[in-house]
Design an enzyme around this catalytic site. Structure first.
Site, PDB file in Angstrom:
ATOM      1  N   SER A  17       0.847  -1.193   0.000  1.00  0.00           N
ATOM      2  CA  SER A  17       0.000   0.000   0.000  1.00  0.00           C
ATOM      3  C   SER A  17       0.881   1.241   0.000  1.00  0.00           C
ATOM      4  O   SER A  17       1.534   1.535  -0.991  1.00  0.00           O
ATOM      5  CB  SER A  17      -1.044  -0.015   1.111  1.00  0.00           C
ATOM      6  OG  SER A  17      -0.480   0.196   2.373  1.00  0.00           O
ATOM      7  N   HIS A  44      -3.122  -0.868  -2.672  1.00  0.00           N
ATOM      8  CA  HIS A  44      -4.179   0.044  -2.224  1.00  0.00           C
ATOM      9  C   HIS A  44      -3.854   1.431  -2.732  1.00  0.00           C
ATOM     10  O   HIS A  44      -2.845   2.005  -2.333  1.00  0.00           O
ATOM     11  CB  HIS A  44      -4.224   0.152  -0.701  1.00  0.00           C
ATOM     12  CG  HIS A  44      -4.436  -1.151  -0.014  1.00  0.00           C
ATOM     13  ND1 HIS A  44      -3.926  -1.411   1.220  1.00  0.00           N
ATOM     14  CD2 HIS A  44      -5.106  -2.265  -0.365  1.00  0.00           C
ATOM     15  CE1 HIS A  44      -4.274  -2.624   1.605  1.00  0.00           C
ATOM     16  NE2 HIS A  44      -4.992  -3.163   0.652  1.00  0.00           N
ATOM     17  N   ASP A 137      -3.490  -5.209   6.304  1.00  0.00           N
ATOM     18  CA  ASP A 137      -3.999  -6.087   5.250  1.00  0.00           C
ATOM     19  C   ASP A 137      -2.852  -6.962   4.757  1.00  0.00           C
ATOM     20  O   ASP A 137      -1.728  -6.494   4.622  1.00  0.00           O
ATOM     21  CB  ASP A 137      -4.558  -5.230   4.104  1.00  0.00           C
ATOM     22  CG  ASP A 137      -5.277  -6.073   3.058  1.00  0.00           C
ATOM     23  OD1 ASP A 137      -5.646  -7.229   3.369  1.00  0.00           O
ATOM     24  OD2 ASP A 137      -5.475  -5.576   1.933  1.00  0.00           O
TER      25      ASP A 137
END
Ligand SMILES: C[S@@+](CC[C@H](N)C(=O)[O-])C[C@H]1O[C@@H](n2cnc3c(N)ncnc32)[C@H](O)[C@@H]1O
Lengths: 203, 275
Positions: A17, A44, A137
């Site tokens: 991310s 992300h 995540d």
């Protein structure tokens, strides 16, 4: 017969991310155009769709980089980025699938969703990589990869622009490899080459 | 066989059994995401395996209803993909205006977010009273919710932003009344919308439509079931009619592709050719 059938691994999955654009540039940039595995990637973006990201990375890498399409069959030497607002999954056949299921831990696409589906589809013939990123995540996903016998790789948190994703992963997984970003492509190349000729005993 | 393979067998058997007992056919849903949702449902249900679940599901309609809720993904929003609604407003509505009365099918309408968005757009374009929208979904509970047209108030900020990006010029707050933590859509928007249950996997097509929307549902189907759904839409569309798919769904490679052309690349709005 295609080369993909001769090597030990079916695919690499990666999650990233914050700091991801640079990390992906380095990782993809270090792989040769004839790299023998496909890469499936969740990044992300936070903001709006990053379909331009694929073409930017594509222009700077020897491998092909594209946004994942529904039903597309994964091929060696190609990286597939999850489209913004869709989860990316993979079928046993190697066909990609997308879903608009609710976000998981506020993330859609979710690293966990990709990793878990790939672990189910490919079992031990999978390599999972967690790179720089905020949030956690990917931890559950990387655990799923390892539980099914796959290889777990985590970027060294000290080397990561944002260390919470790598730290989160290391909290639940005893990684097979923890190393700085610049060494990851080399490791992927040797993993991809080392298994040549072997077949997975479970299949 | 490893654990995953065994579970695959259990899932296939469960889906077959559900079809025989309840008539709901999930046998041709894309495996990876279906498995994910079934697994989530199983974990919540407290049952240990899909084999164990099967015995319960087949005898207890309540348990089946919960499973159905788990399988159907009722995730939607108003003006999802604003650029799509903008294209609809600018490129499709002018054609619709040439008809005295417009018939629209919105398949997989979830809680109605998409059809009410469409109604807003049609009313703003002066078509109030000139259309009927058949809004269908497999999930009857979500259809009852759709009929009410009530959404969490907290979502209105996002819906309003999306509305503005579609080229909407009014104050979006005119379209709903806030009450406590809910937003109740204006009654007028409900005129001309018929909600009905319809399963693309087993039911027949509807009559002559000028516009069909089916967005973010085909991604859940295998190629064979996609073909089935698309042939239903094709049979329900007149020449010159429009078929709208989700941003990551396409007609390319499908049987009916040759009979359609995309109005502009990437819009996923396809027009049926005159033959
Ligand atoms: C992800 S939602 C899409 C909602 C909306 N069209 C949108 O794009 O925001 C998919 C919907 O399709 C419905 N559905 C699933 N299987 C179906 C089937 N076989 N026939 C009709 N509807 C179905 C689900 O209940 C759900 O409401």
């Amino acid at each position: 017969m295609s080369r993909a059938n001769d090597i030990r691994y079916r695919a690499i999955v990666a999650g990233v991310s914050m700091g991801g654009v640079e990390a992906l540039r380095v990782m993809f940039g270090g792989l040769p155009g004839d790299f023998p595995l496909p890469l499936l990637v969740v990044h992300h973006t936070g903001v709006d769709p990053g379909s331009e990201l694929a073409s930017i990375l594509d222009a700077r890498s020897a491998i092909r980089v594209k946004e994942a399409d529904d039903e597309e069959v994964i091929r060696p030497g190609t990286a597939y980025l999850a489209p913004a607002n869709y989860h990316l999954l993979v079928e046993k056949s190697g066909a990609l699938a997308l879903s608009v299921d609710p976000p998981v831990n506020f993330a859609r696409p979710s690293v966990d969703v990709l990793f878990e589906s790939a672990a189910t589809a490919f079992g031990s013939r999978l390599i999972g990589v967690i790179l720089t990123g905020a949030g956690s995540d990917g931890s559950r996903g990387l655990k799923a990869v390892q539980d099914k016998g796959g290889v777990a790789i985590v970027q060294d948190p000290a080397d990561a622009e944002a260390d919470s994703m790598p730290r989160g992963a290391l909290a639940v997984v005893t990684a097979d490899h923890v190393l700085p970003l610049k060494n990851i492509c080399g490791l992927l190349c040797s993993l991809a080459a080392s298994g040549a000729g072997k077949t997975d005993e479970r299949r | 066989m490893n654990a995953v393979d065994i579970e695959d067998v259990e899932i296939r058997l469960l889906l077959e059994a559900i079809f025989r007992v309840y008539g709901y056919d999930f046998r041709q849903y894309a495996a990876a995401s279906l498995r994910r949702r079934l697994t989530q449902w199983l974990q919540k249900s407290g049952l240990r395996s899909f084999s164990e679940a099967q015995a319960r599901v087949l005898r207890d309609r309540e348990v089946f209803s919960e499973l159905l809720e788990g399988i159907t993904v009722n995730v939607s929003e108003m003006f999802r993909d604003p650029h799509f609604f903008k294209a609809l407003r600018e490129e499709v509505v002018p054609h619709l205006k040439t008809f005295p009365f417009i018939k629209i099918w919105a398949a997989g309408c979830s809680a109605g977010e998409e059809v009410y968005s469409l109604a807003v757009l049609l009313c703003e374009e002066g078509l109030a009273g000139h259309y009927r929208i058949y809004a269908t979904d497999i999930n009857e509970r979500i259809l009852r919710q759709a009929e009410e047209g009530i959404y969490p108030l907290e979502k209105m900020q996002q819906f309003t932003q999306s509305y503005q990006r579609t080229g909407g010029k009014r104050d979006f707050a005119d379209y709903y009344t806030a009450r406590y933590d809910r937003a109740i859509l204006a009654r007028d928007l409900r005129n001309g919308i018929v909600f009905a249950s319809h399963n693309l996997a087993v039911d027949a097509g509807l009559g002559e439509m000028q516009l069909v929307l089916c967005r973010n549902l085909l991604i859940y189907f295998t190629p064979a079931l996609k073909e089935r759904a698309l042939s239903l839409f094709d049979g329900s569309l007149r020449s010159g009619g429009f078929l709208c798919l989700g941003t990551k769904e396409t007609l390319s490679g499908r049987c009916i592709a040759g009979a359609y052309s995309e109005i502009a690349p990437g819009t996923r709005i396809y027009r049926k050719k005159y033959v």
